[in-house]
Design a protein around this motif. Structure first.
Motif, PDB file in Angstrom:
ATOM      1  N   ALA A 229      61.010  -1.624  21.684  1.00 29.40           N
ATOM      2  CA  ALA A 229      59.899  -1.493  22.628  1.00 29.40           C
ATOM      3  C   ALA A 229      60.077  -2.448  23.810  1.00 29.40           C
ATOM      4  CB  ALA A 229      58.576  -1.769  21.926  1.00 29.40           C
ATOM      5  N   PHE A 230      60.530  -3.655  23.522  1.00 31.15           N
ATOM      6  CA  PHE A 230      60.750  -4.636  24.591  1.00 31.15           C
ATOM      7  C   PHE A 230      61.831  -4.153  25.550  1.00 31.15           C
ATOM      8  CE2 PHE A 230      63.063  -8.290  26.324  1.00 31.15           C
ATOM      9  CZ  PHE A 230      62.032  -8.944  26.986  1.00 31.15           C
ATOM     10  N   GLU A 231      62.910  -3.574  24.980  1.00 30.29           N
ATOM     11  CA  GLU A 231      63.987  -3.039  25.828  1.00 30.29           C
ATOM     12  C   GLU A 231      63.471  -1.944  26.745  1.00 30.29           C
ATOM     13  OE1 GLU A 231      68.203  -0.583  25.420  1.00 30.29           O
ATOM     14  OE2 GLU A 231      67.176  -1.288  23.625  1.00 30.29           O
ATOM     15  N   GLN A 232      62.629  -1.048  26.198  1.00 29.61           N
ATOM     16  CA  GLN A 232      62.091   0.047  27.009  1.00 29.61           C
ATOM     17  C   GLN A 232      61.116  -0.460  28.061  1.00 29.61           C
ATOM     18  OE1 GLN A 232      61.092   2.395  23.376  1.00 29.61           O
ATOM     19  NE2 GLN A 232      62.084   4.097  24.438  1.00 29.61           N
ATOM     20  N   LEU A 233      60.320  -1.456  27.709  1.00 26.38           N
ATOM     21  CA  LEU A 233      59.404  -2.057  28.687  1.00 26.38           C
ATOM     22  C   LEU A 233      60.193  -2.765  29.785  1.00 26.38           C
ATOM     23  CD1 LEU A 233      56.649  -3.462  26.323  1.00 26.38           C
ATOM     24  CD2 LEU A 233      56.307  -1.721  28.085  1.00 26.38           C
ATOM     25  N   ARG A 234      61.292  -3.406  29.400  1.00 21.41           N
ATOM     26  CA  ARG A 234      62.135  -4.094  30.385  1.00 21.41           C
ATOM     27  C   ARG A 234      62.678  -3.109  31.418  1.00 21.41           C
ATOM     28  NH1 ARG A 234      67.404  -4.645  30.953  1.00 21.41           N
ATOM     29  NH2 ARG A 234      67.859  -3.647  28.942  1.00 21.41           N
ATOM     30  N   LEU A 235      62.979  -1.899  30.970  1.00 19.76           N
ATOM     31  CA  LEU A 235      63.474  -0.876  31.887  1.00 19.76           C
ATOM     32  C   LEU A 235      62.342  -0.186  32.643  1.00 19.76           C
ATOM     33  CD1 LEU A 235      66.156   0.748  29.545  1.00 19.76           C
ATOM     34  CD2 LEU A 235      66.626  -0.553  31.624  1.00 19.76           C
ATOM     35  N   VAL A 369      68.794   9.583  45.884  1.00 17.07           N
ATOM     36  CA  VAL A 369      70.072   9.630  45.166  1.00 17.07           C
ATOM     37  C   VAL A 369      70.486   8.241  44.676  1.00 17.07           C
ATOM     38  CG1 VAL A 369      72.536  10.126  45.356  1.00 17.07           C
ATOM     39  CG2 VAL A 369      70.865  11.703  46.336  1.00 17.07           C
ATOM     40  N   LEU A 370      70.448   7.251  45.555  1.00 18.91           N
ATOM     41  CA  LEU A 370      70.913   5.913  45.176  1.00 18.91           C
ATOM     42  C   LEU A 370      69.974   5.264  44.165  1.00 18.91           C
ATOM     43  CD1 LEU A 370      72.200   4.490  48.587  1.00 18.91           C
ATOM     44  CD2 LEU A 370      73.464   5.691  46.790  1.00 18.91           C
ATOM     45  N   ARG A 371      68.680   5.400  44.371  1.00 20.85           N
ATOM     46  CA  ARG A 371      67.721   4.780  43.451  1.00 20.85           C
ATOM     47  C   ARG A 371      67.822   5.382  42.054  1.00 20.85           C
ATOM     48  NH1 ARG A 371      61.800   5.012  45.581  1.00 20.85           N
ATOM     49  NH2 ARG A 371      61.932   7.174  44.837  1.00 20.85           N
ATOM     50  N   ASN A 372      67.909   6.704  41.967  1.00 22.03           N
ATOM     51  CA  ASN A 372      67.991   7.346  40.661  1.00 22.03           C
ATOM     52  C   ASN A 372      69.341   7.123  39.989  1.00 22.03           C
ATOM     53  OD1 ASN A 372      65.491   9.137  39.894  1.00 22.03           O
ATOM     54  ND2 ASN A 372      65.725   9.344  42.107  1.00 22.03           N
ATOM     55  N   SER A 373      70.397   6.980  40.771  1.00 20.59           N
ATOM     56  CA  SER A 373      71.708   6.658  40.196  1.00 20.59           C
ATOM     57  C   SER A 373      71.653   5.295  39.512  1.00 20.59           C
ATOM     58  CB  SER A 373      72.792   6.658  41.274  1.00 20.59           C
ATOM     59  OG  SER A 373      72.954   7.943  41.829  1.00 20.59           O
ATOM     60  N   LEU A 374      71.105   4.317  40.196  1.00 19.98           N
ATOM     61  CA  LEU A 374      70.984   2.976  39.613  1.00 19.98           C
ATOM     62  C   LEU A 374      70.035   2.978  38.421  1.00 19.98           C
ATOM     63  CD1 LEU A 374      70.882   0.959  42.958  1.00 19.98           C
ATOM     64  CD2 LEU A 374      72.665   0.803  41.210  1.00 19.98           C
ATOM     65  N   GLN A 375      68.991   3.785  38.509  1.00 18.26           N
ATOM     66  CA  GLN A 375      68.039   3.882  37.400  1.00 18.26           C
ATOM     67  C   GLN A 375      68.724   4.481  36.163  1.00 18.26           C
ATOM     68  OE1 GLN A 375      64.105   4.982  38.706  1.00 18.26           O
ATOM     69  NE2 GLN A 375      63.762   6.196  36.856  1.00 18.26           N
ATOM     70  N   LEU A 377      71.771   4.199  35.368  1.00 19.04           N
ATOM     71  CA  LEU A 377      72.673   3.181  34.830  1.00 19.04           C
ATOM     72  C   LEU A 377      71.921   2.079  34.090  1.00 19.04           C
ATOM     73  CD1 LEU A 377      75.019   2.822  37.940  1.00 19.04           C
ATOM     74  CD2 LEU A 377      75.603   3.905  35.764  1.00 19.04           C
ATOM     75  N   GLY A 378      70.597   2.042  34.265  1.00 12.82           N
ATOM     76  CA  GLY A 378      69.795   1.004  33.620  1.00 12.82           C
ATOM     77  C   GLY A 378      69.475  -0.163  34.523  1.00 12.82           C
ATOM     78  N   PHE A 379      69.888  -0.098  35.798  1.00 12.93           N
ATOM     79  CA  PHE A 379      69.603  -1.179  36.744  1.00 12.93           C
ATOM     80  C   PHE A 379      68.266  -0.904  37.443  1.00 12.93           C
ATOM     81  CE2 PHE A 379      74.394  -0.925  36.830  1.00 12.93           C
ATOM     82  CZ  PHE A 379      74.589  -2.004  35.985  1.00 12.93           C
ATOM     83  N   THR A 380      67.208  -0.928  36.672  1.00 14.95           N
ATOM     84  CA  THR A 380      65.916  -0.532  37.230  1.00 14.95           C
ATOM     85  C   THR A 380      65.306  -1.586  38.151  1.00 14.95           C
ATOM     86  OG1 THR A 380      64.839  -1.329  35.198  1.00 14.95           O
ATOM     87  CG2 THR A 380      65.343   1.014  35.312  1.00 14.95           C
ATOM     88  N   TYR A 381      65.859  -2.807  38.132  1.00 16.69           N
ATOM     89  CA  TYR A 381      65.348  -3.807  39.063  1.00 16.69           C
ATOM     90  C   TYR A 381      65.526  -3.351  40.512  1.00 16.69           C
ATOM     91  CZ  TYR A 381      70.170  -5.227  40.068  1.00 16.69           C
ATOM     92  OH  TYR A 381      71.485  -5.241  40.461  1.00 16.69           O
ATOM     93  N   ILE A 425      69.042  -1.113  48.706  1.00 13.92           N
ATOM     94  CA  ILE A 425      69.488  -0.335  47.543  1.00 13.92           C
ATOM     95  C   ILE A 425      70.916   0.181  47.753  1.00 13.92           C
ATOM     96  CG2 ILE A 425      68.809   2.076  48.014  1.00 13.92           C
ATOM     97  CD1 ILE A 425      67.282   1.855  45.268  1.00 13.92           C
ATOM     98  N   ALA A 426      71.308   0.430  48.994  1.00 14.28           N
ATOM     99  CA  ALA A 426      72.693   0.823  49.282  1.00 14.28           C
ATOM    100  C   ALA A 426      73.644  -0.333  48.984  1.00 14.28           C
ATOM    101  CB  ALA A 426      72.822   1.253  50.741  1.00 14.28           C
ATOM    102  N   VAL A 427      73.227  -1.538  49.327  1.00 12.32           N
ATOM    103  CA  VAL A 427      74.054  -2.723  49.040  1.00 12.32           C
ATOM    104  C   VAL A 427      74.228  -2.896  47.536  1.00 12.32           C
ATOM    105  CG1 VAL A 427      74.154  -5.240  49.205  1.00 12.32           C
ATOM    106  CG2 VAL A 427      73.423  -3.894  51.186  1.00 12.32           C
ATOM    107  N   ILE A 428      73.126  -2.760  46.781  1.00 15.68           N
ATOM    108  CA  ILE A 428      73.195  -2.897  45.318  1.00 15.68           C
ATOM    109  C   ILE A 428      74.114  -1.841  44.724  1.00 15.68           C
ATOM    110  CG2 ILE A 428      71.867  -2.749  43.160  1.00 15.68           C
ATOM    111  CD1 ILE A 428      69.445  -3.815  44.761  1.00 15.68           C
TER     112      ILE A 428
END
Length: 444
Positions: A229-235, A369-375, A377-381, A425-428
Motif C-alpha cells: 500500500a505504501f508503494e502504491q501511495l508513493r506512486l 506523451v512525456l508525462r505519461n511515459s515517465l509515469q 516508468l514509475g517516475f511519478t514525481y 518534463i522534457a529535461v527529466i
C-alpha cells in the motif's frame, strides 16, 4: 504491447480509451448542455464556475488511482500473476477508503472555495447545491477509474468502454428526466451524474473481479499489505499532487474569469468544454503510452521503450494539428450546443479562448506523451514538477497578466501553463532516456 508494430498497437489500444474518456466527460458535458438549454444561462455559469474546484477535489482523487495501478502493469509485463492480483486488490481497497475520506473533506471545503474564487452572488447558491450532491459520487468515481486502470494495465481497453456506454446512457436519460421533466435544475443534473457514477463502478468492478482472466483476485488478496500500500501511495500521491497543484492554478484563473461577470463565465465554460473534447484524442494516446511503457519496463524491453516513445511523440503532435483546425473552424458553431440565448459578449469570450488554444495545441500533446511515459516508468514525481509549471503559468496569468491585457490573457493561460510544464518534463525525460540507453547495452 511487448511485440509487434508500435503505432498500430498504440492506436488500437488508444481508441477504446478515447471513446471511454469521451463518455466519461459526457457526464459533465451532458449536465452543461441540458442545464444551459433547459434551465438558464445563470445555471450554466453556476455549473461551469465549479469546474476548477471539481478538478481540485475530484482530479486529486482520480490522480491517486492512476498511480496505484502502475505496479500492475509492471507485474503483468514481468509475467507475475500473483503480484498482478495482489496489487489490484490493494488498489481497490485504498481507492474506496480514500474516496470516503475525500467526500467528507470536499463537503467541508466546497463553500469556502466557492467564495474564495469570487463566485458571483447570483449563482453561488446553485453552484453549492450542484457540487454538494456531486461529491457523494467520488468513491464511485475512484472505484470505476481504478477498475478501468487495472483493466488497461493488463492490456484490455475495450471492456471498460462498454461499461461507460451504459452509465452515460443512464446519465443522459436521468438528466432529461430530472431537469427537463421534473424541473429539478442543477440539483437534478448532479443527482443524475451521481447515480451514473454508481452504475459505472458496479459494472467495471464486476468485469475486473469476475470476468477478466488476466486478473484473478481472491479474497486473500484483499488482506492488508502495508508495504504494498505504501508503494502504491508513493506512486499515486505525486500524480494526485499534479492534479491538485494545477487545479489550484485553475481556481486562481477561474477567479479572474469570474471578475468579468456571468456572461463571460458562461462563454468561457462552453468553450472550455469544447476544448476538453478535442483534448481527448491526445490524452488517450498519452494514457495508452503509460500502459505500453509500463508493460515493457516490467519486461525490460528498454530499447523498445526509447524507439517507440519517439514515434508516439510525433504521432500525438500530428493529432494536435488536426484538433487545432477543428477548434479554429468548427469551434463557434459547436457553441450552440450549450447556449440558446447567447449574446455577443458570450460568443466573443468563447471564440477568443478557442482560437488562442488552437494556436498552441501541440504544447499539450508534448506534455501528454512525456508525462505519461515517465509515469509508466514509475517516475511519478515528474507529474508534480509538471504540475508546478502549469500552476505558475495560470497564477501568473490570473494575478498579473489579466490586469494588463484583460480577458485576452485568460485565453492564453492554458498554453502558458503547458509550455512551463513541457520544459522541465522534457529535461527529466531526456535524462532518463540516457540512463535507459546505457541499460540497453547491458541487456542481453
Amino acid at each position: 504491447m511487448l511485440t509487434g508494430k508500435v503505432l498500430k498497437t498504440i492506436l488500437m489500444f488508444a481508441l477504446p480509451i478515447m471513446f471511454s474518456s469521451l463518455l466519461q466527460f459526457n457526464y459533465t458535458l451532458v449536465d452543461n448542455i441540458i442545464v444551459g438549454r433547459y434551465v438558464s444561462t445563470d445555471a450554466l455559469a453556476a455549473v461551469g464556475s465549479v469546474g476548477s474546484i471539481n478538478s481540485f477535489i475530484i482530479g486529486a482523487a482520480l490522480g491517486l488511482t492512476s498511480g496505484f495501478t502502475i505496479p500492475v502493469a509492471h507485474a503483468f509485463g514481468a509475467g507475475d500473476e500473483k503480484k498482478v492480483a495482489k496489487y489490484s486488490a490493494s488498489s481497490i481497497s485504498i481507492a474506496f477508503t480514500l474516496g470516503v475520506i475525500i467526500v467528507i473533506t470536499a463537503h467541508i471545503l466546497s463553500g469556502p472555495l466557492l467564495r474564495l474564487i469570487g463566485t458571483p452572488d447570483e449563482i453561488i447558491g446553485m453552484s453549492a447545491s450542484y457540487v454538494n450532491i456531486l461529491y457523494f459520487g467520488v468513491p464511485f468515481q475512484m472505484l470505476s477509474n481504478n477498475f478501468t486502470a487495472i483493466s488497461r494495465a493488463v492490456g484490455e481497453s475495450k471492456k471498460p468502454l462498454y461499461m461507460f456506454m451504459i452509465s452515460v446512457c443512464v446519465n443522459f436519460f436521468l438528466d432529461l428526466l430530472f431537469v427537463r421533466h421534473f424541473s429539478l435544475g442543477v440539483e437534478g443534473a448532479a443527482a443524475a451524474t451521481l447515480i451514473s457514477h454508481a452504475v459505472a463502478a458496479c459494472l467495471t468492478g464486476t468485469y475486473v473481479i469476475k470476468f477478466n482472466k488476466d486478473v484473478i483476485i481472491k479474497k486473500s488478496d484483499f488482506k492488508p499489505d502495508f508495504k504494498m500500500a505504501f508503494e502504491q501511495l508513493r506512486l499515486g500521491i505525486p500524480v494526485s499532487l499534479q492534479f491538485t497543484i494545477t487545479s489550484v492554478g485553475s481556481m486562481c484563473l477561474q477567479s479572474a474569469v469570474n471578475s468579468f461577470g456571468a456572461n463571460v463565465i458562461a462563454g468561457f465554460t462552453a468553450a472550455n468544454r469544447i476544448e476538453n473534447v478535442t483534448n481527448i484524442p491526445m490524452s488517450s494516446v498519452g494514457v495508452a503510452t503509460q500502459t505500453f511503457v509500463g508493460q515493457n519496463y516490467g519486461a525490460r524491453n528498454y530499447d523498445r521503450i526509447i524507439k517507440s516513445v519517439r514515434r508516439i511523440f510525433l504521432y500525438d503532435v500530428a493529432i494536435s494539428v488536426i484538433m487545432s483546425l477543428i477548434l479554429w473552424f468548427a469551434g463557434r458553431p459547436m457553441l450552440s450546443l450549450f447556449m440558446t440565448e447567447a449574446n455577443e459578449e458570450m460568443l466573443f469570450a468563447a471564440t477568443s479562448y478557442l482560437r488562442a488554444t488552437a494556436q498552441c495545441y501541440s504544447l499539450v500533446a508534448i506534455l501528454f506523451v512525456l508525462r505519461n511515459s515517465l509515469q509508466g516508468l514509475g517516475f511519478t514525481y515528474a507529474n508534480t514538477v509538471a504540475g508546478a509549471g502549469e500552476f505558475i503559468g495560470r497564477v501568473l496569468t490570473a494575478f498579473v497578466l489579466t490586469r494588463i491585457f484583460g480577458f485576452a490573457a485568460v485565453c492564453y493561460a492554458a498554453p502558458a501553463a503547458w509550455l512551463l510544464a513541457d520544459i522541465p518534463i522534457a529535461v527529466i525525460y531526456l535524462v532518463k532516456q540516457k540512463k535507459f540507453k546505457s541499460l540497453c547495452l547491458k541487456t542481453p
